[in-house]
Scaffold this motif. Structure first.
Motif, PDB file in Angstrom:
ATOM      1  N   GLN A  10       0.843  -1.193   0.000  1.00 17.90           N
ATOM      2  CA  GLN A  10       0.000   0.000   0.000  1.00 17.90           C
ATOM      3  C   GLN A  10       0.873   1.235   0.000  1.00 17.90           C
ATOM      4  OE1 GLN A  10      -3.474  -0.070   2.469  1.00 17.90           O
ATOM      5  NE2 GLN A  10      -3.239   2.076   3.001  1.00 17.90           N
ATOM      6  N   LYS A  11       0.517   2.193  -0.847  1.00 20.48           N
ATOM      7  CA  LYS A  11       1.231   3.451  -0.909  1.00 20.48           C
ATOM      8  C   LYS A  11       0.554   4.460   0.019  1.00 20.48           C
ATOM      9  CE  LYS A  11       2.782   6.967  -4.221  1.00 20.48           C
ATOM     10  NZ  LYS A  11       2.750   7.379  -5.643  1.00 20.48           N
ATOM     11  N   ILE A  12       1.348   5.133   0.851  1.00 18.42           N
ATOM     12  CA  ILE A  12       0.796   6.088   1.809  1.00 18.42           C
ATOM     13  C   ILE A  12       1.590   7.380   1.749  1.00 18.42           C
ATOM     14  CG2 ILE A  12      -0.058   4.289   3.377  1.00 18.42           C
ATOM     15  CD1 ILE A  12       2.339   4.967   5.168  1.00 18.42           C
ATOM     16  N   SER A  13       0.918   8.474   2.119  1.00 24.79           N
ATOM     17  CA  SER A  13       1.563   9.784   2.216  1.00 24.79           C
ATOM     18  C   SER A  13       1.442  10.273   3.648  1.00 24.79           C
ATOM     19  CB  SER A  13       0.920  10.788   1.254  1.00 24.79           C
ATOM     20  OG  SER A  13       1.118  10.387  -0.085  1.00 24.79           O
ATOM     21  N   ILE A  14       2.525  10.574   4.277  1.00 24.07           N
ATOM     22  CA  ILE A  14       2.552  11.049   5.655  1.00 24.07           C
ATOM     23  C   ILE A  14       2.601  12.572   5.632  1.00 24.07           C
ATOM     24  CG2 ILE A  14       3.806  11.034   7.832  1.00 24.07           C
ATOM     25  CD1 ILE A  14       2.525   8.403   7.168  1.00 24.07           C
ATOM     26  N   GLY A  15       1.654  13.209   6.372  1.00 23.63           N
ATOM     27  CA  GLY A  15       1.650  14.661   6.470  1.00 23.63           C
ATOM     28  C   GLY A  15       0.984  15.333   5.303  1.00 23.63           C
ATOM     29  N   ARG A  16       0.284  14.582   4.438  1.00 23.61           N
ATOM     30  CA  ARG A  16      -0.427  15.163   3.311  1.00 23.61           C
ATOM     31  C   ARG A  16      -1.875  14.665   3.321  1.00 23.61           C
ATOM     32  NH1 ARG A  16       4.048  14.342  -1.534  1.00 23.61           N
ATOM     33  NH2 ARG A  16       5.779  15.370  -0.460  1.00 23.61           N
ATOM     34  N   GLN A  17      -2.726  15.280   2.516  1.00 25.55           N
ATOM     35  CA  GLN A  17      -4.133  14.935   2.493  1.00 25.55           C
ATOM     36  C   GLN A  17      -4.413  13.741   1.584  1.00 25.55           C
ATOM     37  OE1 GLN A  17      -6.390  16.309   4.526  1.00 25.55           O
ATOM     38  NE2 GLN A  17      -4.619  17.412   5.380  1.00 25.55           N
ATOM     39  N   GLU A  18      -3.527  13.512   0.610  1.00 29.99           N
ATOM     40  CA  GLU A  18      -3.805  12.415  -0.318  1.00 29.99           C
ATOM     41  C   GLU A  18      -3.616  11.070   0.379  1.00 29.99           C
ATOM     42  OE1 GLU A  18      -0.903  12.115  -3.424  1.00 29.99           O
ATOM     43  OE2 GLU A  18       0.462  13.421  -2.328  1.00 29.99           O
TER      44      GLU A  18
END
Length: 809
Positions: A796-804
């Protein structure tokens, strides 16, 4: 050449002359006893106005009327003078002339002030060498037939050394077995000095580099210099002149040492200490010898047990064996003899008595390899397995133990598995000899001893014969290792085309499987430090040729002075290799190897023998051992391998692949083909549970071609795993679901592929706090497979500190 001393002295007297010319040389000659020029001359200064300078010039290879480069200056008339010429050359004509210089310039000599002298002697020459004040330290003497130079690695601060070198011709009556092959020299006034090199110019048309050396003459006894070298560029043979008091001469030795072994080297070593006696005869004193006796430990650095020098032209050499060195294998011993020109090796190896045989330990109902490192006195199966036959009442009882061997023959060559089981009618095929490998299954755990006897022979190579186009099981009958590179060198080029596998235990399946040790198809040219060892469980090798191959295993496996062939192996040219591993739920594991050569030429290694049905294999058309090329679906720069998974009766099979030996950026994925359409099953690990036979494909290509052929798409796992895990949008806390209650691993990778965080996760920890900086990560959730559950992997691809927030397929 070093400059000689200039002016030693002048004997001066005033005189008056009425001759018309200002300069005159009455006489000039070379003094061979003092290596100086003696002259008688006159110089008339009457009628000369103004300041003047006169001088004696020495011209070599120049006309007399050229302005001299070198002058001996004087300001008074001379009657007699003696001086040295710088850079003196023998067998050369020198021109001597008297010049004068005033305010108007140089006044050239006339016929009265010019003389020539001839330097005739070439048998002796004064030298001054190793002058620290000069950059060029090479001295060329005796018509440039001999050269002297210092060791450039020697520290500075060397004082000048002055001596006289004389040509030397040895007494022909003393040259027994020796032929004069070049010049010789001696020093008249040798003195202790630092080591320097002495080189002799050689006539290449008469020079035999294998037998010509520099010798020293000590009262008619000629000793070859320990280190003699030949410079092929300058045609100079040279050595280090450590003893200047002896003459040096270039000789060709035509007589090798005569070696006579006085002791019995065929006997078997017992508990008593053993020694050998060797008598040496040679035409020169100083034969050097080194005795080696190898221990049971494998070593690539071997030092002699003893060494020495035979001081006269004949003498005895005593080689004493240390008993502890050959307690298991016998004595691997040899004597190396050299007179500086010829070298010979005497094999003194011999066997020893083994009062105890090899100890075998079996587990209940587990396949166990059985082999011996002893030439058993009674190698028959009844004698070797006496303990097992006693458990079965003296007869063969398959419910107590079963014995197998791989036995290819003309009758079963077309059979896929040619295992032969011990029966009452084939006991002669189960002789326990060194290198034989058997497989034993016992009803209960048993510890027993194979028969006693002697160690295998260690004179000559140990040989294993490989059947044509089939597999051969074998073991190593020594406790020391034997390198694969040595086997290939000793056997020849055919040995590099053999496929070598090592048997490895599978504890969960209570069995053994053959893992690839070396294949030129996979590994290319290099076999590194791969070593055959008796500590292993045995080996199997596939011979791809139509004729048998005899593998030679040399008992000397180190870099030592024993003659051997040099093998130049050709490159496999593999672009990349892939290892495909299948693991069944019952613990059975199978690995198959394949390689792609130059893009479209796809090869694979033959399927090794197995004690059970392999859980994965490569479909290869008509032959079980000859790979076929499977055409690519859309790009001929990629490779496609067809994998076969047999029916598993409800047991799942997990397939994984690994790119090895690749010089390019490669990718691969598992595919399924349906109605000539390929779909991606997994780009990592695939889990299947075939109720019937199943076929998958493994595609591999360079990364750009791969992404064009197989673009990102949803990956379908054939066995459902745990529920997907979920992440919060904040940067420090995430939740996941692990419904199957399996042990799991969570890993975070940055976009460069580096793992930045890894930890274990269980159903008791549905929420974990982590510290990750802002950015985009790939999270990998994987469960750990055991005997009752199936493994599972999800990304799974995740973004930390962003809304996406989204999934990456």
């Amino acid at each position: 050449m070093k400059q000689l001393l200039l002016l030693l002295f002048f004997t001066v007297s005033l005189c008056a002359s009425g001759i018309s010319n200002r300069f005159a040389i009455s006489s000039a000659a070379f003094d061979p006893d003092h290596f100086a020029v003696a002259m008688s001359l006159t110089f008339d200064t009457s009628g000369v106005q103004g300041a003047y300078q006169g001088g004696i010039s020495v011209n070599l290879g120049k006309t007399p009327d050229s302005i001299p480069d070198f002058l001996i200056i004087f300001e008074t008339s001379l009657l007699d003078t003696t001086f040295f010429i710088p850079e003196l050359h023998f067998d050369t004509t020198y021109t001597l002339s008297i010049w004068m210089k005033n305010e108007n310039g140089w006044i050239a000599p006339d016929s009265h002030s010019i003389r020539t002298i001839s330097i005739e002697s070439s048998s002796r020459q004064p030298v001054e060498f190793f002058d620290p004040g000069k950059k060029i330290d090479t001295v060329a003497i005796l018509k440039k037939s001999v050269f002297l130079w210092k060791n450039r690695d020697y520290p500075l601060g060397i004082p000048p050394h002055i001596d006289t070198v004389v040509s030397y011709i040895p007494d022909q009556s003393h040259l027994k077995g020796l032929t004069l092959a070049g010049p010789g020299i001696r020093f008249l006034h040798p003195e202790p000095t630092v080591p320097f090199y002495i080189g002799f110019k050689i006539d290449t048309s008469k020079f035999n580099g294998s037998f010509t050396r520099i010798f020293t003459d000590s009262s008619g006894l000629y000793r070859a210099q320990k280190n003699t070298f030949y410079d092929t560029v300058h045609s100079i043979i040279y050595t280090v002149a450590s003893r200047m008091e002896l003459p040096f001469v270039v000789l060709t030795d035509t007589v090798p040492p005569v070696i006579q072994v006085l002791s019995d080297t065929t006997s078997v070593i017992d508990i008593e200490a053993t020694s050998d006696t060797i008598l040496i005869h040679d035409n020169c004193p100083g034969v050097r010898w080194s005795f080696f006796c190898l221990s049971d430990e494998d070593s690539t650095i071997v030092r002699p047990v003893s060494n020495g020098i035979v001081p006269d032209t004949s003498g005895l050499i005593i080689c004493k064996f240390p008993f502890l060195e050959f307690s298991k294998n016998g004595a691997r011993a040899f004597l190396v003899i050299t007179d500086g020109t010829f070298q010979d090796t005497v094999d003194l190896s011999r066997r020893s008595i083994r009062v105890t045989g090899d100890i075998i330990s079996t587990e209940s109902k587990c396949i166990t390899p059985v082999f011996t490192t002893v030439t058993i006195d009674s190698p028959g199966v009844h004698s070797a397995l006496k303990t097992l036959f006693q458990l079965s009442g003296g007869t063969l009882n398959n419910s107590i133990f079963r014995l197998y061997r791989w036995a290819p023959s003309a009758s079963n060559v077309s059979t896929k598995n040619t295992w032969l089981e011990l029966s009452s009618g084939n006991k002669s095929s189960f002789q326990f000899t060194p290198s034989s490998l058997f497989w034993l299954i016992t009803k209960q755990s048993v510890v027993f001893e194979l028969g006693k006897g002697k160690t295998p022979p260690v004179k000559g190579d140990f040989i294993v014969t490989l059947s044509p186009k089939n597999w051969t099981d074998f073991s190593i009958p020594y406790s020391f290792g034997i390198r694969l590179s040595d086997v290939i060198k000793t056997t020849g080029t055919a040995a590099s085309d053999v496929y070598y596998y090592r048997w490895v235990k599978n504890d969960s399946a209570k069995s053994y499987s053959a893992n690839l040790m070396f294949s030129k198809t996979i590994n290319g040219d290099s076999c590194g430090n791969l070593t055959f060892s008796s500590e292993s469980n045995g080996y199997t090798a596939y011979n791809p040729f139509d004729t048998a191959i005899q593998l030679h295993f040399p008992v000397y496996t180190f870099d030592q002075p024993v003659a051997g062939t040099v093998l130049t192996r050709r490159s496999a040219g593999a672009s990349y290799s892939i290892a495909v591993k299948g693991v069944a739920a019952n613990g059975t594991a199978t690995t198959v190897w394949c390689a792609a050569h130059r893009g479209s030429d796809t090869l694979c290694c033959p399927q090794p023998p197995s004690f059970s049905t392999p859980c994965v294999s490569i479909l290869q058309g008509e032959s079980d051992v000859q790979a076929s090329v499977v055409s690519c679906p859309s790009n001929n720069s990629a490779s496609l391998f067809k994998l076969y998974i047999p029916k598993t009766n409800g047991n799942s099979v997990t397939l994984s692949a690994e790119i090895v030996n690749s010089s390019r950026s490669m990718q691969f994925c598992f595919l399924r083909k349906k109605e000539n359409v390929f779909t991606v099953v997994s780009k990592d690990v695939v889990r299947i549970n075939p109720q019937n036979e199943s076929v998958l494909y493994l595609a591999a290509a360079d990364k750009p071609a791969f992404e064009k052929m197989y673009p990102a798409q949803p990956v379908q796992n054939e066995v459902p795993g745990p529920a997907p895990f979920k992440f919060d949008k904040n940067r420090i806390t995430f939740h996941f679901s692990n419904g199957n209650q399996q042990h799991a691993i969570v890993e975070f990778f940055n976009l460069q592929g580096k793992c930045v965080l890894k930890f274990a996760a269980t159903c008791l920890q549905p929420s974990v706090n982590v510290m990750l900086t802002s950015g985009v990560y790939i999270a990998k959730f994987s469960t750990i497979m055991d005997n009752s559950r199936q493994s599972f992997v999800q990304y799974q691809k995740i973004s930390i500190g962003r809304q996406e927030f989204f999934h990456a397929q």
